[in-house]
Design an enzyme around this catalytic site. Sequence first.
Site, PDB file in Angstrom:
ATOM      1  CB  SER A  28      -0.863   0.009   1.263  1.00 35.87           C
ATOM      2  OG  SER A  28      -1.503   1.254   1.421  1.00 35.87           O
ATOM      3  CE1 TYR A  68      -2.909  -1.977   5.862  1.00 35.25           C
ATOM      4  CE2 TYR A  68      -2.684   0.295   5.109  1.00 35.25           C
ATOM      5  CZ  TYR A  68      -3.034  -1.018   4.864  1.00 35.25           C
ATOM      6  OH  TYR A  68      -3.512  -1.384   3.623  1.00 35.25           O
TER       7      TYR A  68
HETATM    8  N1  NAP Z   1      -8.859  -1.062  -0.304  1.00 32.25           N
HETATM    9  C1  NAP Z   1      -7.864  -0.195  -0.387  1.00 32.25           C
HETATM   10  O1  NAP Z   1      -8.082   1.015  -0.568  1.00 32.25           O
HETATM   11  C2  NAP Z   1      -6.439  -0.669  -0.271  1.00 32.25           C
HETATM   12  C3  NAP Z   1      -5.413   0.272  -0.415  1.00 32.25           C
HETATM   13  C4  NAP Z   1      -4.101  -0.143  -0.301  1.00 32.25           C
HETATM   14  C5  NAP Z   1      -3.825  -1.469  -0.048  1.00 32.25           C
HETATM   15  N2  NAP Z   1      -4.830  -2.372   0.110  1.00 32.25           N
HETATM   16  C6  NAP Z   1      -4.480  -3.772   0.400  1.00 32.25           C
HETATM   17  O2  NAP Z   1      -5.235  -4.633  -0.415  1.00 32.25           O
HETATM   18  C7  NAP Z   1      -5.407  -5.891   0.222  1.00 32.25           C
HETATM   19  C8  NAP Z   1      -6.842  -6.338   0.104  1.00 32.25           C
HETATM   20  O3  NAP Z   1      -7.652  -5.436   0.816  1.00 32.25           O
HETATM   21  P1  NAP Z   1      -9.167  -5.124   0.458  1.00 32.25           P
HETATM   22  O4  NAP Z   1      -9.256  -3.683   0.235  1.00 32.25           O
HETATM   23  O5  NAP Z   1      -9.690  -6.054  -0.564  1.00 32.25           O
HETATM   24  O6  NAP Z   1      -9.845  -5.387   1.894  1.00 32.25           O
HETATM   25  P2  NAP Z   1     -10.863  -6.480   2.430  1.00 32.25           P
HETATM   26  O7  NAP Z   1     -12.068  -6.547   1.606  1.00 32.25           O
HETATM   27  O8  NAP Z   1     -11.016  -6.212   3.892  1.00 32.25           O
HETATM   28  O9  NAP Z   1     -10.048  -7.813   2.220  1.00 32.25           O
HETATM   29  C9  NAP Z   1      -9.043  -8.199   3.096  1.00 32.25           C
HETATM   30  C10 NAP Z   1      -9.111  -9.700   3.239  1.00 32.25           C
HETATM   31  O10 NAP Z   1      -8.102 -10.117   4.170  1.00 32.25           O
HETATM   32  C11 NAP Z   1      -8.681 -11.105   4.967  1.00 32.25           C
HETATM   33  N3  NAP Z   1      -8.010 -11.261   6.242  1.00 32.25           N
HETATM   34  C12 NAP Z   1      -7.843 -10.354   7.230  1.00 32.25           C
HETATM   35  N4  NAP Z   1      -7.220 -10.929   8.269  1.00 32.25           N
HETATM   36  C13 NAP Z   1      -6.980 -12.215   7.924  1.00 32.25           C
HETATM   37  C14 NAP Z   1      -6.385 -13.316   8.569  1.00 32.25           C
HETATM   38  N5  NAP Z   1      -5.915 -13.231   9.822  1.00 32.25           N
HETATM   39  N6  NAP Z   1      -6.294 -14.483   7.909  1.00 32.25           N
HETATM   40  C15 NAP Z   1      -6.793 -14.615   6.673  1.00 32.25           C
HETATM   41  N7  NAP Z   1      -7.378 -13.613   5.995  1.00 32.25           N
HETATM   42  C16 NAP Z   1      -7.481 -12.432   6.630  1.00 32.25           C
HETATM   43  C17 NAP Z   1     -10.106 -10.664   5.180  1.00 32.25           C
HETATM   44  O11 NAP Z   1     -10.857 -11.746   5.606  1.00 32.25           O
HETATM   45  P3  NAP Z   1     -12.219 -11.545   6.453  1.00 32.25           P
HETATM   46  O12 NAP Z   1     -13.256 -11.166   5.458  1.00 32.25           O
HETATM   47  O13 NAP Z   1     -12.434 -12.897   7.083  1.00 32.25           O
HETATM   48  O14 NAP Z   1     -11.953 -10.473   7.460  1.00 32.25           O
HETATM   49  C18 NAP Z   1     -10.455 -10.185   3.783  1.00 32.25           C
HETATM   50  O15 NAP Z   1     -10.892 -11.250   2.983  1.00 32.25           O
HETATM   51  C19 NAP Z   1      -4.904  -5.706   1.654  1.00 32.25           C
HETATM   52  O16 NAP Z   1      -3.619  -6.288   1.781  1.00 32.25           O
HETATM   53  C20 NAP Z   1      -4.824  -4.210   1.819  1.00 32.25           C
HETATM   54  O17 NAP Z   1      -3.833  -3.814   2.750  1.00 32.25           O
HETATM   55  C21 NAP Z   1      -6.129  -1.994  -0.018  1.00 32.25           C
END
Ligand code: NAP
Length: 314
Positions: free
Chosen positions: A161, A187
Amino acid sequence: MTETTHVTTPFTATSTAAEVVDGIDLTGRRVIVTGGASGIGVETARALAGAGAEVTLAVRDLGAGERTADDIIATTGNKQVLVAPLDLADQASVASFTAAWDGPLHILVNNAGVMASPETRTPEGWELQFATNHLGHFALATGLHRALAAAGGARVVSVSSSAHLSSPVVFEDIHFRERAYEPWAAYGQSKTANVLFGVEATRRWASDGITVNALMPGGIRTNLQRHISQEELDRAIAAAGGTGITWKTPEQGAATSVLVATSPLLEGIGGRYFEDCNEAGRNQPGSRSGVAAYALDPEAAARLWQVSIETLAP
Ligand SMILES: NC(=O)c1ccc[n+]([C@@H]2O[C@H](COP(=O)([O-])OP(=O)(O)OC[C@H]3O[C@@H](n4cnc5c(N)ncnc54)[C@H](OP(=O)(O)O)[C@@H]3O)[C@@H](O)[C@H]2O)c1
């Protein structure tokens, strides 16, 4: 391509995952997407399955995983979408997952993550964001190293990120035992670790044909923001010098992951950082894009590897 040539592609911030993988045939390739049951993980998995790969959604909520798999099968016609339990904050769960994996692994997308959570510790006393975002994925990838090597030309995708710009890995106090806990610093540290992992893993594993790159997916409204209010989000953006976020759709947010996982333009390339479907330049003061020098520092990368091994040692 020389080591210093920047990777540029015809794709942009608005490209979708389906667009970047268009024309690429992944039949016979095996893929794991962590956190594949929500947010950009779903669209990453869908695009890779749509290109013919066998995709395993590695998730902690099996019900959500099964519903997502059914949806991806229905929309792609690819029946090889599987679900397996994985809790990255639980080392026994990671060990069970890697022990159960059989055969080669061509693409590992380390996508799951937790952001700005209240201070939480694993039973080992590790800070949750570092434990989940870095240590869990580190244990997963190292546990699957033999399967990745067996694939011949495997890729690992480390979803980082722009928040990595908020903090290097603070080796003196990774787990906030001495300093006050700050959710964004934690984070940011974990997301820097995701980039450093790609640097050292590529150095160690390139001879096995394995390359690892990191990326910023963009700003996408997902469950990731569950721990923060709109006011907090606005404050964080303002504090970071930003005037606002141009939100991407989940399909656009998954594009850089899918590009890094599959593009022929990245053949043999590793240890780099991508955003908006292109390799990023160095971060400039006052900007929230680009990669921090500390995140690509080979010495910090080697140190993090060693610390991770020691932390995870039984
Ligand atoms: N969205 C943004 O704006 C953004 C920006 C920069 C970077 N990112 C990165 O993109 C990636 C995906 O994020 P997203 O935006 O798609 O968010 P999201 O919808 O919250 O997806 C994150 C996923 O990680 C899973 N997770 C969390 N803790 C876990 C654990 N202990 N074991 C296994 N799985 C776990 C969650 O599972 P549960 O559903 O069970 O909680 C969820 O499926 C992340 O690495 C995030 O840091 C996102």
